[in-house]
Design an enzyme around this catalytic site. Sequence first.
Site, PDB file in Angstrom:
ATOM      1  N   ARG A  35      45.494 -80.557  26.480  1.00 43.74           N
ATOM      2  CA  ARG A  35      45.907 -81.915  26.105  1.00 43.74           C
ATOM      3  C   ARG A  35      47.235 -81.932  25.357  1.00 43.74           C
ATOM      4  O   ARG A  35      48.003 -82.891  25.481  1.00 43.74           O
ATOM      5  CB  ARG A  35      44.820 -82.577  25.260  1.00 43.74           C
ATOM      6  CG  ARG A  35      43.637 -82.947  26.120  1.00 43.74           C
ATOM      7  CD  ARG A  35      42.517 -83.521  25.336  1.00 43.74           C
ATOM      8  NE  ARG A  35      41.601 -84.234  26.228  1.00 43.74           N
ATOM      9  CZ  ARG A  35      40.452 -84.753  25.850  1.00 43.74           C
ATOM     10  NH1 ARG A  35      40.075 -84.649  24.597  1.00 43.74           N
ATOM     11  NH2 ARG A  35      39.696 -85.387  26.713  1.00 43.74           N
ATOM     12  N   LYS A 197      23.026 -86.672  37.963  1.00 43.00           N
ATOM     13  CA  LYS A 197      22.282 -87.916  38.165  1.00 43.00           C
ATOM     14  C   LYS A 197      23.038 -88.945  38.977  1.00 43.00           C
ATOM     15  O   LYS A 197      24.228 -89.179  38.744  1.00 43.00           O
ATOM     16  CB  LYS A 197      21.956 -88.530  36.800  1.00 43.00           C
ATOM     17  CG  LYS A 197      20.939 -87.725  36.041  1.00 43.00           C
ATOM     18  CD  LYS A 197      20.597 -88.417  34.753  1.00 43.00           C
ATOM     19  CE  LYS A 197      19.330 -87.851  34.147  1.00 43.00           C
ATOM     20  NZ  LYS A 197      18.995 -88.497  32.886  1.00 43.00           N
ATOM     21  N   GLY A 353      34.482 -85.676  35.343  1.00 42.08           N
ATOM     22  CA  GLY A 353      33.160 -85.041  35.203  1.00 42.08           C
ATOM     23  C   GLY A 353      33.303 -83.559  35.000  1.00 42.08           C
ATOM     24  O   GLY A 353      34.383 -83.062  34.682  1.00 42.08           O
ATOM     25  N   GLY A 376      35.863 -89.634  30.586  1.00 41.80           N
ATOM     26  CA  GLY A 376      35.322 -90.994  30.563  1.00 41.80           C
ATOM     27  C   GLY A 376      36.305 -92.012  31.121  1.00 41.80           C
ATOM     28  O   GLY A 376      35.924 -92.925  31.863  1.00 41.80           O
TER      29      GLY A 376
HETATM   30  P1  AMP Z   1      28.321 -84.550  35.744  1.00 46.85           P
HETATM   31  O1  AMP Z   1      28.594 -84.479  34.271  1.00 46.85           O
HETATM   32  O2  AMP Z   1      27.780 -85.845  36.199  1.00 46.85           O
HETATM   33  O3  AMP Z   1      29.494 -84.076  36.541  1.00 46.85           O
HETATM   34  O4  AMP Z   1      27.098 -83.545  36.002  1.00 46.85           O
HETATM   35  C1  AMP Z   1      27.292 -82.170  35.855  1.00 46.85           C
HETATM   36  C2  AMP Z   1      25.987 -81.465  35.677  1.00 46.85           C
HETATM   37  O5  AMP Z   1      25.170 -81.577  36.815  1.00 46.85           O
HETATM   38  C3  AMP Z   1      26.224 -79.990  35.486  1.00 46.85           C
HETATM   39  O6  AMP Z   1      25.846 -79.626  34.192  1.00 46.85           O
HETATM   40  C4  AMP Z   1      25.318 -79.326  36.532  1.00 46.85           C
HETATM   41  O7  AMP Z   1      24.637 -78.212  36.026  1.00 46.85           O
HETATM   42  C5  AMP Z   1      24.355 -80.429  36.879  1.00 46.85           C
HETATM   43  N1  AMP Z   1      23.763 -80.232  38.219  1.00 46.85           N
HETATM   44  C6  AMP Z   1      24.398 -80.034  39.375  1.00 46.85           C
HETATM   45  N2  AMP Z   1      23.521 -79.818  40.382  1.00 46.85           N
HETATM   46  C7  AMP Z   1      22.289 -79.877  39.851  1.00 46.85           C
HETATM   47  C8  AMP Z   1      20.955 -79.717  40.378  1.00 46.85           C
HETATM   48  N3  AMP Z   1      20.761 -79.467  41.660  1.00 46.85           N
HETATM   49  N4  AMP Z   1      19.927 -79.846  39.537  1.00 46.85           N
HETATM   50  C9  AMP Z   1      20.139 -80.087  38.233  1.00 46.85           C
HETATM   51  N5  AMP Z   1      21.365 -80.264  37.663  1.00 46.85           N
HETATM   52  C10 AMP Z   1      22.427 -80.153  38.468  1.00 46.85           C
END
Ligand code: AMP
Length: 395
Positions: A35, A197, A353, A376
């Site tokens: 940053r 999610k 993300g 974010g």
């Molecule tokens: P995000 O912050 O929305 O990009 O989500 C990232 C997180 O999703 C990471 O910590 C990954 O470990 C988790 N993730 C990815 N694939 C899976 C999965 N199949 N089951 C559980 N968690 C997952």
Amino acid sequence: MKTINDFNFENKKALIRVDFNVPLDEEFNITDNTRILAAKPTILKILEDGGSAILMSHLGRPKGVQDEFSLNHIVAAVSDAIGVQVKFVNNCIGDDVEKAAAELQNGEVLLLENLRFHAEEKAGDVDFAEKLSKLGDIYVNDAFGSAHRAHASTTIVAQFFPENKCFGLLLAQEIESLNKVLNDNEKPVTAVIGGAKVSSKIDVIENIMDKVDNIIIGGGMAYTFIKVKGGKIGDSIVEDDKLQVAQDILNLAKQKNTRIHLPIDVIAADAFSESANTQIFPANDIPDGWQGLDAGPKTNVGFSFVIADSKTILWNGPVGVFEMEKFAKGTIELGNAIAEATADGAFSLVGGGDSVAAVKQFGLADKMSYISTGGGAMLEMLEGKSLPGIEAILK
Ligand code: AMP
């Protein structure tokens, strides 16, 4: 869109909102100075014009004045990074600060103390913003990571510079990169949306549906889609209250002619653990007792084909639990495919993300066209929201 390139800063004091909210270890060493480096071009252009720079930022989430959150800890590192000895003042408003700002000479840089030592910063207090505004002649916002917050220094202060406000080079580049992906793009356009999610990415998927040709859905969120399509997902992560939403997204995609690509096979584990037993299953036929934690080999090949055929790529979220080595392969292969497509002339944007962390961890950062600095803020832009920090400059 007015940027610092539209101003000559000779004999001017630029009041720059930067995002120096950097991670520190226990000895206050910066563990990732991305940053700070990202703000460097803006600061240098102002100094090279013959002006001076007053830098303001927050650091962490202090409750009142707390030394552990003092920006004094990063003065040496900022000086090193930009190649100028940075001065520091232990507040961000008040007589001493105004004096330090007034005495600042052309070519000099002054870093103010943590804005969030004053509750008025996060409250978006107008009087506090006015006090900040007294320090400089031109307001520059280069803090993309905070552009989705209507705080005093990111948004409210802009009203005191009706003519003299602009974007720094970083913020301008973030806006341009996203525009290049979603609006001014070369087709085919592919978005990879992964992560744990579906609930956190619904608005993103809905907003980009009209603008992209392919959406690759990977990671934990894929199982909600696979389940609503009638697949057997074993113990994989699922949001049962979002099944209808997933169905609606699939229907909308069909209607809009956007191709949705889901995993066809997965690496499943008998526990959410690095030491779990693993086995490959079809994505829609995972036995009970097993959970899908990474994309399988056929999926990786399929996703890579789609990527190789794309001229514009957006990557938001990993396609597996990449933090565990056993389940990182899908994310690495996807990253490699995007890197190759980029080398072949595609434009790739990674942001919003954990994919940024993944790209850095796997040494792919310099093989992407652009890596967003704001998690974010990028997510909100992908959702189609207008960010207050950006609006305040455009107004
Ligand atoms: P995000 O912050 O929305 O990009 O989500 C990232 C997180 O999703 C990471 O910590 C990954 O470990 C988790 N993730 C990815 N694939 C899976 C999965 N199949 N089951 C559980 N968690 C997952």
